[in-house]
Design a protein around this motif. Structure first.
Motif, PDB file in Angstrom:
ATOM      1  N   ILE A 101     -19.125 -26.107 -37.417  1.00 20.74           N
ATOM      2  CA  ILE A 101     -20.513 -25.671 -37.277  1.00 20.74           C
ATOM      3  C   ILE A 101     -21.046 -25.160 -38.622  1.00 20.74           C
ATOM      4  O   ILE A 101     -22.243 -25.043 -38.827  1.00 20.74           O
ATOM      5  CB  ILE A 101     -20.620 -24.584 -36.177  1.00 20.74           C
ATOM      6  CG1 ILE A 101     -22.046 -24.484 -35.630  1.00 20.74           C
ATOM      7  CG2 ILE A 101     -20.174 -23.242 -36.665  1.00 20.74           C
ATOM      8  CD1 ILE A 101     -22.362 -25.486 -34.579  1.00 20.74           C
ATOM      9  N   LEU A 102     -20.152 -24.879 -39.566  1.00 20.58           N
ATOM     10  CA  LEU A 102     -20.582 -24.456 -40.902  1.00 20.58           C
ATOM     11  C   LEU A 102     -20.899 -25.649 -41.786  1.00 20.58           C
ATOM     12  O   LEU A 102     -21.381 -25.495 -42.899  1.00 20.58           O
ATOM     13  CB  LEU A 102     -19.487 -23.626 -41.573  1.00 20.58           C
ATOM     14  CG  LEU A 102     -19.233 -22.264 -40.973  1.00 20.58           C
ATOM     15  CD1 LEU A 102     -18.024 -21.622 -41.628  1.00 20.58           C
ATOM     16  CD2 LEU A 102     -20.446 -21.386 -41.154  1.00 20.58           C
TER      17      LEU A 102
ATOM     18  N   ARG B 189     -17.487 -30.785 -42.472  1.00 20.20           N
ATOM     19  CA  ARG B 189     -16.239 -31.322 -41.939  1.00 20.20           C
ATOM     20  C   ARG B 189     -16.425 -31.909 -40.553  1.00 20.20           C
ATOM     21  O   ARG B 189     -17.162 -31.357 -39.738  1.00 20.20           O
ATOM     22  CB  ARG B 189     -15.184 -30.220 -41.869  1.00 20.20           C
ATOM     23  CG  ARG B 189     -15.010 -29.514 -43.168  1.00 20.20           C
ATOM     24  CD  ARG B 189     -13.926 -28.533 -43.099  1.00 20.20           C
ATOM     25  NE  ARG B 189     -12.678 -29.176 -42.733  1.00 20.20           N
ATOM     26  CZ  ARG B 189     -11.545 -28.534 -42.664  1.00 20.20           C
ATOM     27  NH1 ARG B 189     -11.521 -27.248 -42.906  1.00 20.20           N
ATOM     28  NH2 ARG B 189     -10.447 -29.149 -42.350  1.00 20.20           N
TER      29      ARG B 189
ATOM     30  N   ILE C 241     -14.575 -24.980 -24.047  1.00 27.19           N
ATOM     31  CA  ILE C 241     -15.067 -24.926 -25.429  1.00 27.19           C
ATOM     32  C   ILE C 241     -14.389 -23.796 -26.193  1.00 27.19           C
ATOM     33  O   ILE C 241     -13.931 -23.965 -27.328  1.00 27.19           O
ATOM     34  CB  ILE C 241     -16.591 -24.762 -25.443  1.00 27.19           C
ATOM     35  CG1 ILE C 241     -17.250 -26.015 -24.868  1.00 27.19           C
ATOM     36  CG2 ILE C 241     -17.096 -24.520 -26.855  1.00 27.19           C
ATOM     37  CD1 ILE C 241     -18.719 -25.872 -24.652  1.00 27.19           C
ATOM     38  N   LEU C 242     -14.306 -22.634 -25.562  1.00 27.03           N
ATOM     39  CA  LEU C 242     -13.655 -21.500 -26.225  1.00 27.03           C
ATOM     40  C   LEU C 242     -12.203 -21.831 -26.548  1.00 27.03           C
ATOM     41  O   LEU C 242     -11.714 -21.562 -27.648  1.00 27.03           O
ATOM     42  CB  LEU C 242     -13.697 -20.266 -25.327  1.00 27.03           C
ATOM     43  CG  LEU C 242     -14.973 -19.436 -25.347  1.00 27.03           C
ATOM     44  CD1 LEU C 242     -14.801 -18.209 -24.487  1.00 27.03           C
ATOM     45  CD2 LEU C 242     -15.317 -19.030 -26.777  1.00 27.03           C
TER      46      LEU C 242
ATOM     47  N   LEU D 166     -12.020 -24.175 -29.441  1.00 23.42           N
ATOM     48  CA  LEU D 166     -12.372 -23.484 -30.688  1.00 23.42           C
ATOM     49  C   LEU D 166     -11.184 -22.687 -31.197  1.00 23.42           C
ATOM     50  O   LEU D 166     -10.851 -22.722 -32.383  1.00 23.42           O
ATOM     51  CB  LEU D 166     -13.539 -22.523 -30.457  1.00 23.42           C
ATOM     52  CG  LEU D 166     -14.931 -23.128 -30.408  1.00 23.42           C
ATOM     53  CD1 LEU D 166     -15.940 -22.045 -30.048  1.00 23.42           C
ATOM     54  CD2 LEU D 166     -15.272 -23.731 -31.749  1.00 23.42           C
ATOM     55  N   LEU D 167     -10.547 -21.976 -30.275  1.00 28.17           N
ATOM     56  CA  LEU D 167      -9.418 -21.150 -30.687  1.00 28.17           C
ATOM     57  C   LEU D 167      -8.245 -22.028 -31.112  1.00 28.17           C
ATOM     58  O   LEU D 167      -7.513 -21.721 -32.042  1.00 28.17           O
ATOM     59  CB  LEU D 167      -9.009 -20.207 -29.554  1.00 28.17           C
ATOM     60  CG  LEU D 167     -10.023 -19.095 -29.304  1.00 28.17           C
ATOM     61  CD1 LEU D 167      -9.753 -18.387 -27.983  1.00 28.17           C
ATOM     62  CD2 LEU D 167     -10.020 -18.086 -30.445  1.00 28.17           C
TER      63      LEU D 167
ATOM     64  N   GLY E  65      -8.454 -23.521 -34.572  1.00 21.48           N
ATOM     65  CA  GLY E  65      -8.111 -22.601 -35.637  1.00 21.48           C
ATOM     66  C   GLY E  65      -9.301 -21.887 -36.187  1.00 21.48           C
ATOM     67  O   GLY E  65     -10.451 -22.171 -35.858  1.00 21.48           O
ATOM     68  N   ARG E  66      -8.937 -20.966 -37.039  1.00 19.69           N
ATOM     69  CA  ARG E  66      -9.943 -20.057 -37.547  1.00 19.69           C
ATOM     70  C   ARG E  66     -10.795 -20.724 -38.582  1.00 19.69           C
ATOM     71  O   ARG E  66     -10.464 -21.764 -39.117  1.00 19.69           O
ATOM     72  CB  ARG E  66      -9.230 -18.853 -38.153  1.00 19.69           C
ATOM     73  CG  ARG E  66      -8.491 -18.129 -37.092  1.00 19.69           C
ATOM     74  CD  ARG E  66      -7.538 -17.163 -37.694  1.00 19.69           C
ATOM     75  NE  ARG E  66      -7.120 -16.243 -36.628  1.00 19.69           N
ATOM     76  CZ  ARG E  66      -6.752 -15.012 -36.855  1.00 19.69           C
ATOM     77  NH1 ARG E  66      -6.755 -14.525 -38.060  1.00 19.69           N
ATOM     78  NH2 ARG E  66      -6.383 -14.244 -35.873  1.00 19.69           N
ATOM     79  N   ASP E  67     -11.870 -20.074 -38.830  1.00 26.12           N
ATOM     80  CA  ASP E  67     -12.784 -20.502 -39.858  1.00 26.12           C
ATOM     81  C   ASP E  67     -12.061 -20.447 -41.201  1.00 26.12           C
ATOM     82  O   ASP E  67     -11.715 -19.400 -41.710  1.00 26.12           O
ATOM     83  CB  ASP E  67     -13.949 -19.513 -39.824  1.00 26.12           C
ATOM     84  CG  ASP E  67     -14.846 -19.691 -40.993  1.00 26.12           C
ATOM     85  OD1 ASP E  67     -14.674 -20.684 -41.704  1.00 26.12           O
ATOM     86  OD2 ASP E  67     -15.704 -18.830 -41.170  1.00 26.12           O
TER      87      ASP E  67
END
Lengths: 318, 334, 508
Positions: free
Chosen positions: A263-264, A267, A305-306, A309-310, A313-315
């Motif tokens: 989302i950033l 990628r 979704i959660l 996301l987890l 991996g982390r941002d």
């Protein structure tokens, strides 16, 4: 760092496809016939609409933006197609061009607001959603206009429902879109620049790239794809209706995120987002097959979704 | 931080205190100005058409209509100040609204206890957001999008069809339909904000929104602060859900959905910077009232209500663009 | 006073490190370094860029944990969990990168965590500014407005606020990493007065600076660092000796010999009536085959000049011509296309240069995509071939061209950035501190590459924070001071000493 033969991004895409396959397998267990060819194609047909919107969302998210104007651009496109074609094949081409043009213009306007007016993407696209909603409702008198009840021209309905080689035409169309978008993102200069901007806009600018223009084009593409989905939805359902775009905001973002697009920005790819759309739709179908009520689907949606996301991996940017 | 050319010291020339107050609160001042202008325009239209000034009824209904949004916007402000965003607002309001419709019955004490529990439920939802955002180091926008879906589902599970009834006494307490007594709650909220702004927690929230790494270097516990911010947000949305239930005198598990986006609109109109670290909940309250006033103005301007969102969207973009422009002018290009 | 090394353990150390190592992505910032400072002393820490000074300060200040070895406090190994933990131990640090919160007031920044509070524990915002004013006045600072936002005050003022914020917390150990980098002479004097006061009260102070005269003026002892290790600790040492130790007895032969600029070489890049501040003007020209150095202390306008020539953003004023023809450069795309092609390797490769998570190939080909595309489609074979050529040509150490560039070492990342412009066939290279934070071997390779490129007729404008490097690698050096060209040094008199002397003429 682990030695893996595949990049983390590729793994995410595989995970999204794995999830889709897994869901079909689970579906086959809970509901015999779930994984039959006919059932699969009908699920994929539903996924097509999410997938098309997700293509636009994917472009925008790849440069770290977001498009919240999806619901009403899609809805307005559906209405515009119906009202401008009046259900006549002879007007279909004109209506399609007009509708896609409307989507493109709305998207460009989003891009201009974000890039040149400096309005945060969330605010700009949210406002655009309202603007289009107001225009669509106002101009059609709240869908009471004579033309509003028009059916999709038969040729457009056919381009969704007609079966070629056992597969509905809309699915073929989606396949083409997947190929084109993947080609554009993976092999063209435009695609490369998109990743560069999403990765580091300052560095891209200092390498001589026209960051502003590219970003505006990406928002334009998002509008275009929302409009395309709107057209096909009219073809699918026969008529335009109010609120038909609403589910697609959440689903397009979810598909993109499930497909491993960060989302950033910078990628992920559309192959993943398409897989995300398929697994999302398959999930809904499995839950339907389980007679899961609406609320349960909504909850499981969020949980899945959660969890992904987890899992992804982390941002890693920070 | 790139090195910049050394500037000569600016000497003892100081700007007056007032100039600082204006420059540093320009977002809030603009919000107040827009709100005042919209009230004046509305009153003028009202006088022309009704031959009298807006009275107690108009004021009361405006205040009561705005209360849930104002509260949600305060919660959203606190999250946005940490450089986050909360899309689960609508879900929390849905859920708490549904819970209120089911469980708010009986005597005063029972209702009080239930209200507190409902607010705590909102707090738990916020806490979960905060924990996932904080420990998972995930982007708030996707995390809260997912929890939004979960909360919406839970709300429908609790209250499958609109219904339930809120005791009249409860409604009268929160949203007195005869006088704008709800303003007292807003005053309370503003007071609470001023306390927050002057607390260690408030400073930490602003600090991590300014620059998380710098704040950590200054000893701010960023993780804890974020989690608390989302939790407070969740509790405020829950209060908004209670107000919504009280004014509708019943529950609806989808009535809160709009608040996700409108709370962001209110925050933006209130001059809160979406990239964190700058803004005021008082501004967000003004932002909430601006959105209500615009609807009122459009109504009295005999604008076809179907076009309402068109004008709202246009107004939002114009307000943000001009707000940024004026802010830059006031700060003298810095 | 002697120049013999003093054993670090001679006096009881209050703060220090014992055989610590710290690496960042394969680059060793510290390798088995030890250091100790005593109570009541100002301990100067000197070394070249990349010698490990800043990393050492970060370890001492609790900002980073060491990979191996330990941080010592009162002769005991401690584990600092963060800056707040360090503060509890009485350690106060002014880090090199400033940590002010931009949209909060000077007063809020200064007094964060110790604001004046009312009876019920709430911050008294009115009293906050007054107290800040009083605190600043107590330190002899009268010109900074405590009500201004941190973002509104000048860089020097920000640095002073940062220092004041640490000092008023009365640390018993004060760590100052390049605290004077943007201070003017008067402000440096102010700082030194404060440092002496604190020292006399028994505070242990560790101080780093690039300005040698400052070190000798304030330090009681000096520890020299090189390549992530201490070289020695001295009570007095003359500059020449110190420089030799800092640079590691580096002889001229370590630098490649520089072929002369061919006679009558045409001017590749010229700037006339250039101005960084809109007031003072300057001009220079750069010949094909020439390496023109830009020297001077940090923050004198180098960055603005380099970015300005590249159009990011354009110079305040100035006429740029390339190959004798005037060109208009409004953005980087203009610069890249202008005449022979201008290229910039920017200051911070991570935030300004590279696309860290994209492959080496993509990073190399970014500016030449238009050329290797047909109808917008990248010719993958050509791209891969060119990438491989550049990777082998420059000796970029990467397993494959598809390796994310973020996984390479600093030196190899820098080579990718240079290689990008060589592929784009740019003939004017603006190289901003290309050797910064690069290990010695790669640094040497980059120097050789520059000389080779100049020999091939490229025109190179070169800024380096390493003065020695400027002196050896450049045909000419222009020294910037306060946004103007303060001196032009040519070959015979071009030495590190003469550059430093010209740069410090008013700062000394």
């Amino acid at each position: 760092m682990k030695r893996l033969s595949l990049s983390p991004d590729a793994l995410r895409v595989l995970a999204a496809y794995g999830a889709a396959v897994l869901l079909f397998v689970i579906g086959a267990f809970v509901h015999p016939g779930f994984a039959s060819f006919g059932s699969i194609t009908s699920i994929l047909l539903v996924a097509t609409f999410v997938g098309l919107v997700a293509a636009g969302q994917c472009f925008v998210v790849l440069v770290g933006g977001i498009d919240l104007s999806v619901p009403w651009v899609l809805n307005a496109a559906a209405i515009l197609l119906a009202t401008s074609s009046l259900g006549q094949d002879s007007r279909a081409a004109y209506a399609v061009v007009l509708t896609l043009g409307m989507g493109l213009v709305a998207g460009f306007a989003n891009g201009v607001g974000v890039v040149w007016l400096g309005v945060p993407a969330v605010v700009m696209t949210l406002a655009m959603n309202g603007i289009i909603e107001g225009l669509a409702l106002g101009l059609t008198g709240g869908m009471t206009c004579g033309a509003c009840a028009s059916y999709a021209p038969p040729v457009i309905a056919a381009s969704v429902h007609d079966v070629w080689l056992g597969v509905p035409a809309a699915l073929w169309l989606w396949l083409v879109v997947i190929l084109i978008v993947s080609f554009v993102l993976g092999l063209t200069r435009f695609g490369r620049i998109t990743y560069a901007i999403g990765n580091n806009p300052r560095a891209a600018y200092l390498a001589g790239i026209n960051v502003s223009l590219t970003t505006v084009c990406l928002y334009g593409l998002s509008g275009l794809f929302s409009a395309l989905a709107g057209i096909l939805l009219v073809g699918f359902g026969g008529q335009a209706s109010l609120g038909m775009g609403t589910p697609y905001l959440f689903q397009s973002i979810a598909a993109v995120v499930i497909g491993g697009v960060s989302i950033l920005g910078g990628r992920g790819n559309y192959l993943g987002a398409a897989a995300g759309a398929v697994s999302l739709t398959a999930l809904v179908s499995v839950l339907l097959a389980l007679n899961m009520p609406d609320y349960g689907r909504s909850i499981i949606y969020g949980v899945v979704i959660l969890a992904l996301l987890l899992l992804y991996g982390r941002d890693q940017r920070e | 931080m790139p090195p910049e050319a050394a500037e000569p010291p600016r000497g003892r020339t100081r700007r007056p205190v007032l100039a600082h107050v204006v420059g540093q609160n320009i977002g809030l001042i603009l919000a107040v100005a827009i709100l005042s202008a919209s009230i004046v325009i509305f009153a003028a239209m009202f006088v022309v058409q009704q031959d009298r000034l807006p009275g107690s009824f108009e004021i009361t209904s405006t205040v009561n209509n705005t209360m849930p949004l104002a509260l949600a916007a305060i919660g959203q402000t606190i999250v946005v100040l940490t450089r986050g965003i909360d899309l689960s607002v609508g879900g929390v309001i849905d859920l708490t609204n549904a819970l209120a419709a089911i469980f708010l019955t009986g005597g005063v004490w029972h209702m009080a206890v239930v209200s507190v529990l409902i607010v705590l439920a909102g707090g738990v939802a916020g806490l979960i957001n905060g924990l996932i955002v904080g420990f998972g180091r995930l982007q708030p926008i996707v995390v809260t999008l997912a929890t939004l879906s979960i909360l919406q589902g839970l709300a429908i599970r609790v209250l499958p069809t609109p219904g339930g009834s809120i005791p009249a006494g409860y409604t009268a307490f929160l949203v007195n339909t005869n006088a704008p007594t709800a303003l007292c709650f807003l005053a309370l909220a503003a007071l609470g904000w001023m306390g927050f702004r002057r607390s260690r927690l408030g400073v930490d929230v602003f600090a991590i929104g300014n620059d998380e790494q710098a704040a950590i270097a200054l000893g701010v516990k960023a993780l804890r602060t974020k989690i608390i911010a989302y939790t407070i947000g969740g509790m405020l949305y829950a209060v908004a859900g209670l107000f919504l239930a009280a004014s509708a005198t019943g529950g609806d598990a989808t009535t809160g959905d709009d608040y996700t986006l409108t709370s962001i609109v209110a925050v933006v109109l209130g001059g809160v910077n979406l990239f964190g670290g700058r803004g005021s909940a008082v501004g967000a309250i003004c932002g909430a009232f601006i959105t209500t006033m615009i609807v009122n103005i459009l109504f009295f301007a005999h604008i076809n209500p179907l076009y309402q969102s068109f004008y709202e969207g246009l107004f939002l973009v114009i307000a943000v663009v001009f707000g940024a422009l004026i802010g830059r002018l006031v700060r003298g290009g810095r | 006073m002697s120049e013999a090394p003093v054993a670090p353990a001679e006096a009881a150390g209050v703060v220090g490190v014992r055989v610590v190592s710290k690496a960042f992505g394969g680059v060793h910032a510290l390798r088995g370094a030890s250091f100790a400072a005593c109570a009541g002393e100002v301990h100067g820490l000197v070394g070249e860029n990349g010698a490990g000074k800043s990393t050492l300060i970060k370890l001492l200040g609790g900002r980073l944990p060491p990979d191996t070895g330990s941080v010592m406090l009162d002769e005991r190994a401690v584990r600092l969990s963060g800056t707040a933990d360090a503060a509890r131990h009485g350690i106060g640090t002014v880090f090199q990168e400033l940590t002010l919160l931009p949209w909060m007031s000077v007063a809020e920044n200064l007094l964060i965590g110790r604001e004046p509070r009312s009876a019920i524990g709430l911050i008294r915002r009115g009293a906050l500014a007054r107290e800040a004013e009083a605190v600043l006045a107590g330190l002899g600072i009268h010109h900074i407005d405590p009500r201004a936002l941190a973002a509104e005050v000048s860089l020097a003022e920000r640095q002073i606020i940062e220092i004041a914020r640490v000092i008023i917390r009365r640390p018993r150990i004060l760590l100052l990493d390049e605290p004077t980098s943007s201070l003017a002479e008067r402000e440096v004097e102010w700082l030194f007065a404060r440092i002496r006061e604190l020292r006399d009260q028994g505070t242990s102070i560790v101080f780093t600076s690039h300005r040698w005269n400052e070190i000798t003026a304030i330090a009681d002892r000096i520890t020299i660092f090189r390549n992530g290790q201490e070289v020695g600790t001295f009570t007095t040492i003359d500059e020449a000796k110190a420089i030799t130790l800092m640079t590691g007895r580096r002889v001229d032969a370590l630098y490649p010999s520089l072929p002369p600029v061919p006679d009558g070489a045409p001017a590749a890049l010229a700037l006339a009536h250039g101005s960084l501040d809109g007031r003072t003007e300057f001009a220079f020209s750069l010949a094909a085959g020439e390496i023109l150095g830009i020297g001077g202390l940090a923050g004198q306008g180098h960055r603005e000049l380099f970015l300005g020539l590249f159009g990011a953003p354009a110079l305040r004023r100035g006429r740029i011509s390339v190959g004798g023809k005037p060109v208009r450069i409004a953005n980087p795309a203009d610069a890249i296309r202008a005449g022979f092609g201008i290229a910039l390797v920017p200051e911070d490769r991570k935030t300004e240069g590279l696309l860290l998570s994209l492959p080496v190939r993509d990073n190399l080909s970014l500016p030449l995509l238009r050329r290797i595309s047909r109808l917008g489609v990248i010719r993958g074979g050509a791209e891969m071939r060119m990438s491989r050529e550049m990777i082998s040509g420059l000796g970029i150490r990467t397993p494959t061209p598809m390796q994310p560039v973020g996984a390479l070492s600093g030196g190899n990342q820098q080579k990718v950035l240079v290689g990008r412009w060589l592929l784009a066939e740019s003939r004017i290279l603006l190289l901003y501190d290309v050797t910064r934070g690069v290990d010695v071997a790669t640094k040497h390779e980059i120097c050789e590459l520059m000389v080779r490129l100049a020999g091939e007729g490229k025109a190179i404008l070169f800024y380096s924070s390493d003065t020695e490097e400027l002196a050896h690698l450049c045909h000419r050096v222009l020294v910037l001071r306060g946004g103007r060209i303060a001196a032009e040094l040519n070959r015979p008199e071009l030495t590190a000493e003469s550059i430093v002397a010209a740069a410090m003429r008013d700062a000394a």
